[in-house]
Design an enzyme around this catalytic site. Structure first.
Site, PDB file in Angstrom:
ATOM      1  N   LYS A  85      -5.180  -9.897  -7.079  1.00  0.00           N
ATOM      2  CA  LYS A  85      -6.459 -10.019  -6.368  1.00  0.00           C
ATOM      3  C   LYS A  85      -7.389  -8.883  -6.797  1.00  0.00           C
ATOM      4  O   LYS A  85      -6.930  -7.776  -7.119  1.00  0.00           O
ATOM      5  CB  LYS A  85      -6.252 -10.043  -4.855  1.00  0.00           C
ATOM      6  CG  LYS A  85      -6.005  -8.700  -4.210  1.00  0.00           C
ATOM      7  CD  LYS A  85      -6.303  -8.713  -2.705  1.00  0.00           C
ATOM      8  CE  LYS A  85      -6.189  -7.286  -2.176  1.00  0.00           C
ATOM      9  NZ  LYS A  85      -6.662  -7.083  -0.832  1.00  0.00           N
ATOM     10  N   LYS A 105       0.819  -1.216   0.000  1.00  0.00           N
ATOM     11  CA  LYS A 105       0.000   0.000   0.000  1.00  0.00           C
ATOM     12  C   LYS A 105       0.848   1.259   0.000  1.00  0.00           C
ATOM     13  O   LYS A 105       0.491   2.245  -0.649  1.00  0.00           O
ATOM     14  CB  LYS A 105      -0.974  -0.006   1.188  1.00  0.00           C
ATOM     15  CG  LYS A 105      -2.068  -1.053   1.017  1.00  0.00           C
ATOM     16  CD  LYS A 105      -3.227  -0.851   1.968  1.00  0.00           C
ATOM     17  CE  LYS A 105      -4.305  -1.883   1.651  1.00  0.00           C
ATOM     18  NZ  LYS A 105      -5.498  -1.743   2.470  1.00  0.00           N
ATOM     19  N   LYS A 112     -10.031  -2.739  -4.673  1.00  0.00           N
ATOM     20  CA  LYS A 112     -10.608  -1.431  -4.973  1.00  0.00           C
ATOM     21  C   LYS A 112      -9.568  -0.499  -5.596  1.00  0.00           C
ATOM     22  O   LYS A 112      -9.918   0.448  -6.269  1.00  0.00           O
ATOM     23  CB  LYS A 112     -11.249  -0.804  -3.742  1.00  0.00           C
ATOM     24  CG  LYS A 112     -10.312  -0.581  -2.575  1.00  0.00           C
ATOM     25  CD  LYS A 112     -11.043   0.069  -1.421  1.00  0.00           C
ATOM     26  CE  LYS A 112     -10.146   0.258  -0.218  1.00  0.00           C
ATOM     27  NZ  LYS A 112     -10.071  -0.907   0.672  1.00  0.00           N
TER      28      LYS A 112
HETATM   29  N1  AQP Z   1     -10.016 -10.200  -3.856  1.00  0.00           N
HETATM   30  C1  AQP Z   1     -10.409 -10.632  -2.660  1.00  0.00           C
HETATM   31  N2  AQP Z   1     -10.719 -11.934  -2.476  1.00  0.00           N
HETATM   32  C2  AQP Z   1     -11.117 -12.376  -1.265  1.00  0.00           C
HETATM   33  N3  AQP Z   1     -11.244 -11.581  -0.181  1.00  0.00           N
HETATM   34  C3  AQP Z   1     -10.949 -10.282  -0.314  1.00  0.00           C
HETATM   35  N4  AQP Z   1     -10.960  -9.244   0.551  1.00  0.00           N
HETATM   36  C4  AQP Z   1     -10.582  -8.125  -0.116  1.00  0.00           C
HETATM   37  N5  AQP Z   1     -10.296  -8.403  -1.377  1.00  0.00           N
HETATM   38  C5  AQP Z   1     -10.518  -9.740  -1.549  1.00  0.00           C
HETATM   39  C6  AQP Z   1     -11.380  -9.322   1.937  1.00  0.00           C
HETATM   40  O1  AQP Z   1     -12.387  -8.372   2.170  1.00  0.00           O
HETATM   41  C7  AQP Z   1     -12.344  -7.968   3.542  1.00  0.00           C
HETATM   42  C8  AQP Z   1     -12.461  -6.481   3.674  1.00  0.00           C
HETATM   43  O2  AQP Z   1     -11.391  -5.856   3.063  1.00  0.00           O
HETATM   44  P1  AQP Z   1     -10.886  -4.454   3.594  1.00  0.00           P
HETATM   45  O3  AQP Z   1     -12.001  -3.602   3.953  1.00  0.00           O
HETATM   46  O4  AQP Z   1      -9.793  -4.662   4.582  1.00  0.00           O
HETATM   47  O5  AQP Z   1     -10.314  -3.913   2.308  1.00  0.00           O
HETATM   48  P2  AQP Z   1      -9.045  -4.343   1.564  1.00  0.00           P
HETATM   49  O6  AQP Z   1      -8.510  -5.662   1.901  1.00  0.00           O
HETATM   50  O7  AQP Z   1      -8.145  -3.203   1.735  1.00  0.00           O
HETATM   51  O8  AQP Z   1      -9.795  -4.405   0.180  1.00  0.00           O
HETATM   52  P3  AQP Z   1      -9.158  -4.138  -1.165  1.00  0.00           P
HETATM   53  O9  AQP Z   1     -10.187  -3.905  -2.148  1.00  0.00           O
HETATM   54  O10 AQP Z   1      -8.207  -5.229  -1.423  1.00  0.00           O
HETATM   55  O11 AQP Z   1      -8.410  -2.773  -0.921  1.00  0.00           O
HETATM   56  P4  AQP Z   1      -6.961  -2.360  -1.292  1.00  0.00           P
HETATM   57  O12 AQP Z   1      -6.981  -2.237  -2.780  1.00  0.00           O
HETATM   58  O13 AQP Z   1      -6.810  -1.053  -0.596  1.00  0.00           O
HETATM   59  O14 AQP Z   1      -6.065  -3.436  -0.800  1.00  0.00           O
HETATM   60  C9  AQP Z   1     -11.044  -8.522   4.112  1.00  0.00           C
HETATM   61  O15 AQP Z   1     -11.346  -9.631   4.924  1.00  0.00           O
HETATM   62  C10 AQP Z   1     -10.280  -8.947   2.902  1.00  0.00           C
HETATM   63  O16 AQP Z   1      -9.445 -10.053   3.179  1.00  0.00           O
END
Ligand code: AQP
Length: 332
Positions: free
Chosen positions: A195, A112, A198
Protein backbone atom coordinates in the site's frame (compact mmCIF):
# COMPACT_ATOMS: atom_id res chain seq x y z
CA UNK A 1 -29.11 12.46 10.20
CA UNK A 2 -26.62 9.63 10.71
CA UNK A 3 -23.22 10.42 12.19
CA UNK A 4 -19.83 10.00 10.56
CA UNK A 5 -16.46 10.16 12.31
CA UNK A 6 -12.91 9.78 11.15
CA UNK A 7 -9.41 10.84 12.11
CA UNK A 8 -6.15 11.34 10.32
CA UNK A 9 -2.59 11.56 11.60
CA UNK A 10 -0.60 14.75 11.20
CA UNK A 11 2.76 13.00 11.29
CA UNK A 12 4.16 13.15 7.78
CA UNK A 13 3.47 16.83 7.11
CA UNK A 14 1.94 16.23 3.71
CA UNK A 15 -0.91 13.80 3.18
CA UNK A 16 -0.30 11.29 0.40
CA UNK A 17 -2.51 10.23 -2.48
CA UNK A 18 -3.56 7.05 -0.63
CA UNK A 19 -4.84 9.12 2.30
CA UNK A 20 -6.70 11.40 -0.08
CA UNK A 21 -8.37 8.82 -2.32
CA UNK A 22 -8.89 6.19 0.38
CA UNK A 23 -10.18 8.46 3.12
CA UNK A 24 -10.29 12.25 2.74
CA UNK A 25 -12.44 12.24 -0.38
CA UNK A 26 -15.03 10.22 1.50
CA UNK A 27 -14.88 12.71 4.39
CA UNK A 28 -15.82 15.42 1.92
CA UNK A 29 -18.67 13.38 0.41
CA UNK A 30 -20.15 12.38 3.77
CA UNK A 31 -20.48 16.02 4.86
CA UNK A 32 -23.51 16.16 2.58
CA UNK A 33 -25.37 13.19 4.05
CA UNK A 34 -24.07 12.86 7.60
CA UNK A 35 -23.54 14.83 10.77
CA UNK A 36 -19.81 14.54 10.27
CA UNK A 37 -16.92 14.83 12.77
CA UNK A 38 -13.33 14.83 11.54
CA UNK A 39 -10.23 15.23 13.62
CA UNK A 40 -6.49 15.50 13.37
CA UNK A 41 -5.34 12.72 15.69
CA UNK A 42 -2.33 14.20 17.43
CA UNK A 43 -2.67 11.76 20.35
CA UNK A 44 -2.22 8.91 17.90
CA UNK A 45 0.80 10.65 16.43
CA UNK A 46 2.69 10.52 19.73
CA UNK A 47 2.58 6.72 19.80
CA UNK A 48 5.90 7.11 17.99
CA UNK A 49 8.48 9.78 18.92
CA UNK A 50 7.69 13.25 17.52
CA UNK A 51 9.65 16.45 17.45
CA UNK A 52 7.43 18.94 19.38
CA UNK A 53 8.00 21.84 17.00
CA UNK A 54 7.25 19.69 13.97
CA UNK A 55 4.22 18.06 15.56
CA UNK A 56 2.65 21.44 16.31
CA UNK A 57 3.29 22.72 12.79
CA UNK A 58 2.16 19.49 11.16
CA UNK A 59 -1.08 19.43 13.13
CA UNK A 60 -2.06 22.84 11.77
CA UNK A 61 -0.81 21.82 8.34
CA UNK A 62 -3.04 18.74 8.46
CA UNK A 63 -6.09 20.86 9.29
CA UNK A 64 -5.22 23.28 6.46
CA UNK A 65 -4.97 20.37 4.01
CA UNK A 66 -8.31 18.96 5.12
CA UNK A 67 -9.95 22.33 4.47
CA UNK A 68 -8.13 22.63 1.15
CA UNK A 69 -9.40 19.18 0.19
CA UNK A 70 -12.98 20.40 0.64
CA UNK A 71 -14.02 20.06 4.28
CA UNK A 72 -16.37 22.91 5.02
CA UNK A 73 -16.60 24.03 8.66
CA UNK A 74 -20.22 25.00 8.00
CA UNK A 75 -21.02 21.44 7.01
CA UNK A 76 -18.84 19.36 9.34
CA UNK A 77 -17.05 19.56 12.68
CA UNK A 78 -13.27 19.73 12.30
CA UNK A 79 -11.10 19.60 15.41
CA UNK A 80 -7.87 18.45 17.01
CA UNK A 81 -8.16 15.26 19.04
CA UNK A 82 -6.22 16.53 22.08
CA UNK A 83 -8.62 19.48 22.39
CA UNK A 84 -11.29 17.03 23.50
CA UNK A 85 -10.00 15.33 26.68
CA UNK A 86 -12.85 12.79 26.61
CA UNK A 87 -10.86 10.79 24.03
CA UNK A 88 -8.19 9.91 26.57
CA UNK A 89 -10.84 9.35 29.24
CA UNK A 90 -13.00 6.93 27.27
CA UNK A 91 -9.79 5.43 25.91
CA UNK A 92 -8.94 4.25 29.41
CA UNK A 93 -12.37 2.72 29.86
CA UNK A 94 -11.97 0.86 26.56
CA UNK A 95 -8.51 -0.37 27.61
CA UNK A 96 -10.26 -2.01 30.52
CA UNK A 97 -12.77 -3.69 28.20
CA UNK A 98 -10.17 -5.20 25.85
CA UNK A 99 -8.51 -8.57 26.24
CA UNK A 100 -4.74 -8.61 25.98
CA UNK A 101 -4.90 -11.38 23.39
CA UNK A 102 -7.52 -9.47 21.45
CA UNK A 103 -5.27 -6.40 21.27
CA UNK A 104 -2.31 -8.59 20.33
CA UNK A 105 -4.13 -9.73 17.20
CA UNK A 106 -4.10 -6.27 15.59
CA UNK A 107 -2.03 -6.69 12.43
CA UNK A 108 -1.20 -2.99 12.11
CA UNK A 109 0.62 -3.10 15.45
CA UNK A 110 2.56 -6.13 14.29
CA UNK A 111 3.58 -4.32 11.08
CA UNK A 112 4.42 -1.01 12.73
CA UNK A 113 6.29 -2.47 15.70
CA UNK A 114 8.28 -4.69 13.33
CA UNK A 115 9.29 -1.58 11.36
CA UNK A 116 10.32 0.20 14.55
CA UNK A 117 12.12 -2.67 16.15
CA UNK A 118 10.10 -4.55 18.80
CA UNK A 119 12.10 -3.07 21.69
CA UNK A 120 11.33 0.48 20.66
CA UNK A 121 7.59 0.09 20.17
CA UNK A 122 5.63 1.80 22.95
CA UNK A 123 2.65 0.57 24.95
CA UNK A 124 0.83 3.51 23.34
CA UNK A 125 1.42 2.05 19.90
CA UNK A 126 0.04 -1.25 21.18
CA UNK A 127 -3.14 0.31 22.60
CA UNK A 128 -3.59 2.78 19.71
CA UNK A 129 -6.51 0.79 18.23
CA UNK A 130 -8.27 1.01 21.60
CA UNK A 131 -7.96 4.80 21.66
CA UNK A 132 -9.39 4.66 18.17
CA UNK A 133 -12.35 2.69 19.53
CA UNK A 134 -12.99 5.52 21.98
CA UNK A 135 -12.61 8.12 19.20
CA UNK A 136 -15.43 6.50 17.26
CA UNK A 137 -17.79 5.55 20.09
CA UNK A 138 -17.71 9.02 21.71
CA UNK A 139 -19.59 10.42 18.71
CA UNK A 140 -22.07 7.55 18.42
CA UNK A 141 -20.83 7.26 14.85
CA UNK A 142 -22.79 5.19 12.35
CA UNK A 143 -20.20 5.40 9.55
CA UNK A 144 -16.41 5.51 9.72
CA UNK A 145 -14.80 6.46 6.38
CA UNK A 146 -11.39 4.76 6.19
CA UNK A 147 -9.12 2.79 3.88
CA UNK A 148 -8.96 -0.99 3.85
CA UNK A 149 -6.02 -1.07 6.31
CA UNK A 150 -8.35 0.16 9.06
CA UNK A 151 -11.01 -2.53 8.68
CA UNK A 152 -9.73 -4.64 11.58
CA UNK A 153 -9.77 -1.65 13.92
CA UNK A 154 -13.40 -0.94 13.07
CA UNK A 155 -14.20 -4.59 13.75
CA UNK A 156 -12.60 -4.19 17.19
CA UNK A 157 -14.70 -1.09 17.73
CA UNK A 158 -17.89 -3.00 16.96
CA UNK A 159 -16.88 -5.84 19.27
CA UNK A 160 -16.12 -3.53 22.19
CA UNK A 161 -19.28 -1.48 21.70
CA UNK A 162 -21.35 -4.65 21.73
CA UNK A 163 -19.50 -5.95 24.77
CA UNK A 164 -20.08 -2.75 26.71
CA UNK A 165 -23.73 -2.56 25.67
CA UNK A 166 -24.33 -6.18 26.69
CA UNK A 167 -22.62 -5.78 30.07
CA UNK A 168 -23.90 -2.36 31.07
CA UNK A 169 -26.94 -1.65 28.89
CA UNK A 170 -27.31 0.16 25.55
CA UNK A 171 -24.77 3.00 25.51
CA UNK A 172 -22.96 3.07 22.18
CA UNK A 173 -24.05 3.05 18.55
CA UNK A 174 -22.46 0.13 16.68
CA UNK A 175 -20.49 1.75 13.83
CA UNK A 176 -19.87 0.38 10.35
CA UNK A 177 -16.78 0.99 8.21
CA UNK A 178 -17.41 3.15 5.16
CA UNK A 179 -14.87 1.72 2.72
CA UNK A 180 -15.18 2.55 -0.97
CA UNK A 181 -13.96 -0.63 -2.66
CA UNK A 182 -12.42 0.94 -5.77
CA UNK A 183 -10.07 3.22 -3.81
CA UNK A 184 -9.80 1.32 -0.51
CA UNK A 185 -6.17 0.50 -1.14
CA UNK A 186 -3.95 2.67 -3.33
CA UNK A 187 -0.62 1.00 -4.02
CA UNK A 188 2.95 2.21 -4.02
CA UNK A 189 3.99 3.32 -7.53
CA UNK A 190 7.27 1.40 -7.30
CA UNK A 191 5.96 -1.66 -5.48
CA UNK A 192 2.35 -2.33 -6.48
CA UNK A 193 2.12 -5.16 -3.96
CA UNK A 194 2.47 -2.71 -1.04
CA UNK A 195 0.00 0.00 0.00
CA UNK A 196 1.12 3.55 -0.60
CA UNK A 197 2.37 4.60 2.81
CA UNK A 198 4.27 7.40 4.46
CA UNK A 199 6.74 4.86 5.81
CA UNK A 200 7.44 3.35 2.38
CA UNK A 201 10.84 1.80 1.75
CA UNK A 202 11.56 4.27 -1.06
CA UNK A 203 10.08 7.75 -1.54
CA UNK A 204 9.83 7.09 -5.29
CA UNK A 205 6.58 5.19 -4.97
CA UNK A 206 4.94 7.67 -2.57
CA UNK A 207 2.98 10.62 -3.98
CA UNK A 208 2.85 13.35 -1.35
CA UNK A 209 0.20 15.95 -2.07
CA UNK A 210 2.43 18.84 -1.01
CA UNK A 211 5.53 17.81 -2.93
CA UNK A 212 6.63 19.89 -5.90
CA UNK A 213 4.16 18.76 -8.62
CA UNK A 214 7.09 18.24 -10.99
CA UNK A 215 8.53 15.66 -8.60
CA UNK A 216 5.19 13.84 -8.37
CA UNK A 217 4.73 13.95 -12.16
CA UNK A 218 8.07 12.23 -12.53
CA UNK A 219 7.02 9.54 -10.06
CA UNK A 220 3.94 8.80 -12.20
CA UNK A 221 6.03 8.69 -15.36
CA UNK A 222 8.44 6.19 -13.83
CA UNK A 223 5.80 4.04 -12.13
CA UNK A 224 6.47 0.30 -12.21
CA UNK A 225 4.17 -1.63 -14.54
CA UNK A 226 4.96 -4.98 -16.21
CA UNK A 227 6.63 -6.40 -19.31
CA UNK A 228 3.36 -6.76 -21.22
CA UNK A 229 2.00 -3.77 -23.20
CA UNK A 230 -1.77 -4.06 -22.85
CA UNK A 231 -3.61 -1.54 -20.68
CA UNK A 232 -6.18 -3.62 -18.86
CA UNK A 233 -7.47 -3.74 -15.29
CA UNK A 234 -6.27 -6.97 -13.71
CA UNK A 235 -5.23 -6.69 -10.08
CA UNK A 236 -3.53 -10.08 -10.07
CA UNK A 237 -1.63 -10.10 -13.35
CA UNK A 238 -1.16 -6.35 -13.76
CA UNK A 239 -1.15 -4.70 -10.33
CA UNK A 240 0.90 -1.67 -11.42
CA UNK A 241 -1.29 -0.83 -14.41
CA UNK A 242 -4.44 -1.51 -12.40
CA UNK A 243 -3.30 0.92 -9.71
CA UNK A 244 -2.68 3.62 -12.34
CA UNK A 245 -6.13 2.99 -13.83
CA UNK A 246 -7.69 3.24 -10.37
CA UNK A 247 -6.01 6.59 -9.71
CA UNK A 248 -6.88 7.91 -13.17
CA UNK A 249 -10.49 6.87 -12.77
CA UNK A 250 -10.75 8.38 -9.28
CA UNK A 251 -9.27 11.73 -10.31
CA UNK A 252 -11.20 12.09 -13.59
CA UNK A 253 -14.44 10.29 -12.79
CA UNK A 254 -14.03 8.17 -15.93
CA UNK A 255 -15.03 4.51 -15.56
CA UNK A 256 -12.29 1.91 -15.87
CA UNK A 257 -13.87 0.11 -18.89
CA UNK A 258 -13.97 3.42 -20.69
CA UNK A 259 -10.29 4.02 -19.87
CA UNK A 260 -9.38 0.57 -21.16
CA UNK A 261 -11.08 1.42 -24.43
CA UNK A 262 -9.45 4.82 -24.65
CA UNK A 263 -5.96 3.37 -24.18
CA UNK A 264 -6.44 0.41 -26.49
CA UNK A 265 -3.38 0.08 -28.72
CA UNK A 266 -1.51 2.76 -26.79
CA UNK A 267 1.56 2.08 -24.66
CA UNK A 268 2.04 2.45 -20.93
CA UNK A 269 3.92 5.70 -21.59
CA UNK A 270 0.70 7.41 -22.74
CA UNK A 271 -1.19 6.36 -19.61
CA UNK A 272 1.61 7.45 -17.30
CA UNK A 273 2.13 10.83 -19.00
CA UNK A 274 -1.62 11.55 -18.99
CA UNK A 275 -1.88 10.60 -15.34
CA UNK A 276 1.08 12.82 -14.44
CA UNK A 277 -0.69 15.76 -16.15
CA UNK A 278 -4.05 14.97 -14.53
CA UNK A 279 -2.46 14.83 -11.10
CA UNK A 280 -0.59 18.12 -11.54
CA UNK A 281 -3.77 19.83 -12.70
CA UNK A 282 -5.67 18.51 -9.69
CA UNK A 283 -2.98 19.20 -7.10
CA UNK A 284 -2.03 22.77 -8.13
CA UNK A 285 -5.19 24.43 -6.77
CA UNK A 286 -4.92 22.17 -3.71
CA UNK A 287 -1.52 23.71 -2.99
CA UNK A 288 -2.94 27.21 -3.37
CA UNK A 289 -5.81 26.55 -1.01
CA UNK A 290 -3.53 24.93 1.59
CA UNK A 291 -1.26 27.97 1.45
CA UNK A 292 -4.24 30.29 1.92
CA UNK A 293 -5.45 28.48 5.05
CA UNK A 294 -1.93 28.36 6.47
CA UNK A 295 -1.45 32.04 5.75
CA UNK A 296 -4.41 32.92 7.94
CA UNK A 297 -3.69 31.19 11.27
CA UNK A 298 -6.35 33.20 13.09
CA UNK A 299 -9.12 31.81 10.93
CA UNK A 300 -7.65 28.31 11.10
CA UNK A 301 -7.40 28.39 14.89
CA UNK A 302 -10.89 29.75 15.21
CA UNK A 303 -12.31 26.98 12.98
CA UNK A 304 -10.52 24.42 15.17
CA UNK A 305 -11.68 26.05 18.41
CA UNK A 306 -15.31 26.06 17.27
CA UNK A 307 -14.92 22.47 16.11
CA UNK A 308 -13.55 21.40 19.48
CA UNK A 309 -16.41 23.07 21.29
CA UNK A 310 -19.02 21.28 19.17
CA UNK A 311 -17.19 17.98 19.44
CA UNK A 312 -16.81 18.28 23.19
CA UNK A 313 -20.51 18.75 23.76
CA UNK A 314 -21.21 15.41 22.08
CA UNK A 315 -18.22 13.59 23.58
CA UNK A 316 -18.94 14.76 27.14
CA UNK A 317 -22.49 13.45 26.98
CA UNK A 318 -21.34 10.01 25.82
CA UNK A 319 -18.55 9.83 28.40
CA UNK A 320 -20.95 10.79 31.21
CA UNK A 321 -23.35 8.03 30.13
CA UNK A 322 -20.52 5.47 30.02
CA UNK A 323 -19.15 6.51 33.45
CA UNK A 324 -22.64 6.32 34.89
CA UNK A 325 -23.23 2.83 33.49
CA UNK A 326 -19.89 1.69 34.90
CA UNK A 327 -20.85 2.82 38.41
CA UNK A 328 -18.43 5.72 38.74
CA UNK A 329 -19.70 8.31 41.21
CA UNK A 330 -20.52 11.55 39.40
CA UNK A 331 -18.51 14.60 40.48
CA UNK A 332 -20.76 17.23 42.02
N1 AQP B 1 -2.60 3.46 0.49
C1 AQP B 1 -3.79 3.79 0.98
N2 AQP B 1 -4.91 3.57 0.27
C2 AQP B 1 -6.12 3.91 0.77
N3 AQP B 1 -6.30 4.48 1.98
C3 AQP B 1 -5.21 4.72 2.73
N4 AQP B 1 -5.05 5.26 3.95
C4 AQP B 1 -3.72 5.28 4.24
N5 AQP B 1 -3.02 4.75 3.25
C5 AQP B 1 -3.91 4.39 2.28
C6 AQP B 1 -6.12 5.78 4.79
O1 AQP B 1 -5.82 7.10 5.14
C7 AQP B 1 -6.43 7.40 6.40
C8 AQP B 1 -5.48 8.12 7.31
O2 AQP B 1 -4.39 7.33 7.59
P1 AQP B 1 -3.62 7.50 8.97
O3 AQP B 1 -3.50 8.90 9.32
O4 AQP B 1 -4.17 6.55 9.97
O5 AQP B 1 -2.25 7.04 8.53
P2 AQP B 1 -1.78 5.63 8.19
O6 AQP B 1 -2.82 4.65 7.87
O7 AQP B 1 -0.87 5.29 9.28
O8 AQP B 1 -1.08 6.11 6.86
P3 AQP B 1 0.15 5.47 6.24
O9 AQP B 1 0.73 6.37 5.28
O10 AQP B 1 -0.25 4.14 5.77
O11 AQP B 1 1.13 5.37 7.47
P4 AQP B 1 2.00 4.18 7.95
O12 AQP B 1 3.07 4.06 6.91
O13 AQP B 1 2.51 4.66 9.26
O14 AQP B 1 1.11 3.00 8.02
C9 AQP B 1 -6.91 6.07 6.97
O15 AQP B 1 -8.30 5.99 6.83
C10 AQP B 1 -6.24 5.05 6.11
O16 AQP B 1 -7.02 3.88 5.98
Amino acid sequence: SPRALSGIQPTAGSFHLGNYLGAIRQYVALQETHDAFYMVVDLHAITVPQDPVELRANTRLAAAQLLAAGLDPERCTLFIQSHVPEHAQLGWVMNCMTGFGEASRMTQFKDKSAKQGADRATVGLFTYPILQVADILLYQADAVPVGEDQRQHIELTRDLAERFNTRYGPTFTIPAPHIVREVAKIYDLQDPSAKMSKSAASPKGLVNLLDDPKVSAKKFRSAVTDTDTVIRYDEKEKPGVSNLLTIHSALTGTGIPELEERYEGKGYGALKTDLADIFVEWVTPFHERTREYLGDPETLDSVLAKGAEKARAVAAETLAAAYDRLGLVPAK
